[in-house]
Design a protein around this motif. Structure first.
Motif, PDB file in Angstrom:
ATOM      1  N   ASP A  71      13.133 -27.130  20.244  1.00 55.39           N
ATOM      2  CA  ASP A  71      14.163 -27.845  21.023  1.00 55.39           C
ATOM      3  C   ASP A  71      15.043 -26.930  21.870  1.00 55.39           C
ATOM      4  N   ARG A  72      14.492 -25.849  22.363  1.00 58.21           N
ATOM      5  CA  ARG A  72      15.219 -25.027  23.322  1.00 58.21           C
ATOM      6  C   ARG A  72      14.690 -25.324  24.721  1.00 58.21           C
ATOM      7  N   THR A  73      15.623 -25.466  25.640  1.00 62.81           N
ATOM      8  CA  THR A  73      15.242 -25.680  27.038  1.00 62.81           C
ATOM      9  C   THR A  73      15.162 -24.334  27.731  1.00 62.81           C
ATOM     10  N   LEU A  74      13.978 -24.018  28.243  1.00 67.55           N
ATOM     11  CA  LEU A  74      13.757 -22.737  28.896  1.00 67.55           C
ATOM     12  C   LEU A  74      13.356 -22.932  30.349  1.00 67.55           C
ATOM     13  N   ALA A  75      13.825 -22.011  31.204  1.00 66.24           N
ATOM     14  CA  ALA A  75      13.367 -21.935  32.590  1.00 66.24           C
ATOM     15  C   ALA A  75      12.639 -20.609  32.724  1.00 66.24           C
TER      16      ALA A  75
END
Length: 376
Positions: free
Chosen positions: A201-205
């Motif tokens: 549940d980590r949002t990465l770019a």
């Protein structure tokens, strides 16, 4: 982020056409599976990280590639702003404590009208948030990589790793031309921008950009060994204050691995020589003669340096940013990890271009990583 374009002048071509590096392939190009391992001098190989070297979030350096210098870790403006109020409170408390200590040592036993100068830490390379019990982590990690052999497979390996890490990002590693530009069967560059949510549940770019060298002059950036070079950057966009529960097991669940079929008839153009070390890079910046260029790129614009003196390395990073954005405020943030300290200077020029210089202090020595992003 878009970065400064490639240097391409006839004068530059004439200056270096006779300085072809021994052991580097010369010709019309490589299919990505026949290029020989380039010969690098010891001052470069001593700072290489081989295949499977960890980057972050499970990403690793692919087979057929090497990482030059350490990873660059820094905090984004978003994370710094989120923790700035906490730091302000901690600094105030430290100032009061210093004033009380001064009063105890004062013959009259009273507080001074002007408290002593407040310092965040004792050394210039201590973490900027060292006064906090739990300093914020660096949320941006950048790896600078040279592709030595099997370029297509190496690139697809990174893309498949990203697709596996971000299963909802709609990345198709088989669609090679969706992230690499191919003209007349020759790769002219690669650019992938992806954003998604990991299994924890980590949002990465994540961005991957590749410079193949200057196709007009057949000259590659200094110390690239006439090979394509990659900038891989990962930014954690999650709430920096969000506490995450520890997993029930030592391993996090992962999505099924993504695989890719290597495309047919894809050729990586061969360069005739590297540009000399005094070539203007990063919108005109020239490397000091006493610093060793480990890797560089025209587009995206970056430079990796090894510098003998820590003070010199710090001044190179700060001076580059100051000169690239004259009259602009230069911000400084120091991040202290387990095995290194990253001191990052950054500034935005009046035209919107961004310059960043990071002095990375490690047990192996001092490194300087410079980046330039032109205005959008």
């Amino acid at each position: 982020m878009k970065r400064w374009g490639r240097v391409a002048t006839a004068a530059l071509s004439a200056a270096v056409v006779t300085s072809v590096l021994t052991g580097c392939q010369i010709g019309s190009g490589s299919s990505g599976s026949t290029t020989g391992q380039p010969t690098a001098p010891a001052e470069i190989t001593d700072h290489e990280g081989g295949p499977e070297s960890p980057i972050i979030a499970g990403l690793t350096v692919p087979t057929g590639a090497v990482q030059l210098g350490p990873l660059v870790r820094n905090r984004s403006d978003r994370v710094i702003a989120a923790y700035q109020p906490d730091l302000a409170v901690a600094l105030t408390r430290q100032g009061v404590s210093d004033a009380v200590s001064a009063a105890n040592n004062n013959a009259d036993g009273v507080l001074q009208d002007v408290p002593p100068v407040i310092t965040k830490s004792g050394r210039p390379d201590d973490d900027s948030f060292a006064l906090l019990e739990d300093p914020p982590p660096a949320d941006v990690t950048t790896a600078l990589i040279r592709l030595d052999t099997d370029e297509t497979q190496a690139v697809q390996s990174i893309v498949t790793q990203i697709a596996t890490l971000l299963p909802d990002a709609d990345i198709d590693p088989d669609d090679f031309t969706s992230y690499c530009t191919v003209v007349d069967e020759r790769v002219t560059g690669c650019d992938l921008e992806a954003e998604g949510v990991t299994t924890d549940d980590r949002t990465l770019a994540i961005s991957m950009r590749i410079d193949t060298g200057n196709l007009q002059t057949r000259i590659s950036a200094p110390s690239s060994l006439t090979q394509p070079v990659m900038e891989l950057q990962v930014q954690d966009l999650s709430d920096p204050r969000l506490e995450r529960a520890a997993p029930d097991t030592d391993e996090l669940p992962v999505s099924p691995p993504v695989t890719a079929q290597e495309p047919d008839d894809v050729i990586w153009p061969a360069m005739d020589a590297d540009a000399p070390a005094d070539t203007p890079l990063l919108n005109g910046w020239v490397a000091p003669s006493d610093a060793t260029i480990l890797l560089s790129s025209f587009d995206p614009g970056f430079v990796v340096l090894n510098v003998a003196s820590g003070a010199d390395a710090r001044e190179i990073a700060r001076g580059y940013v100051t000169d690239a954005a004259p009259g602009s405020v230069v911000t400084t943030d120091s991040y202290e990890g387990l095995n290194e300290v990253d001191v990052t200077f950054s500034a935005t020029a009046a035209d919107g271009s961004i310059a960043q210089g990071t002095h990375v202090i490690t047990a192996r020595g001092n490194y300087v990583m410079l980046f330039y992003s032109p205005a959008s």
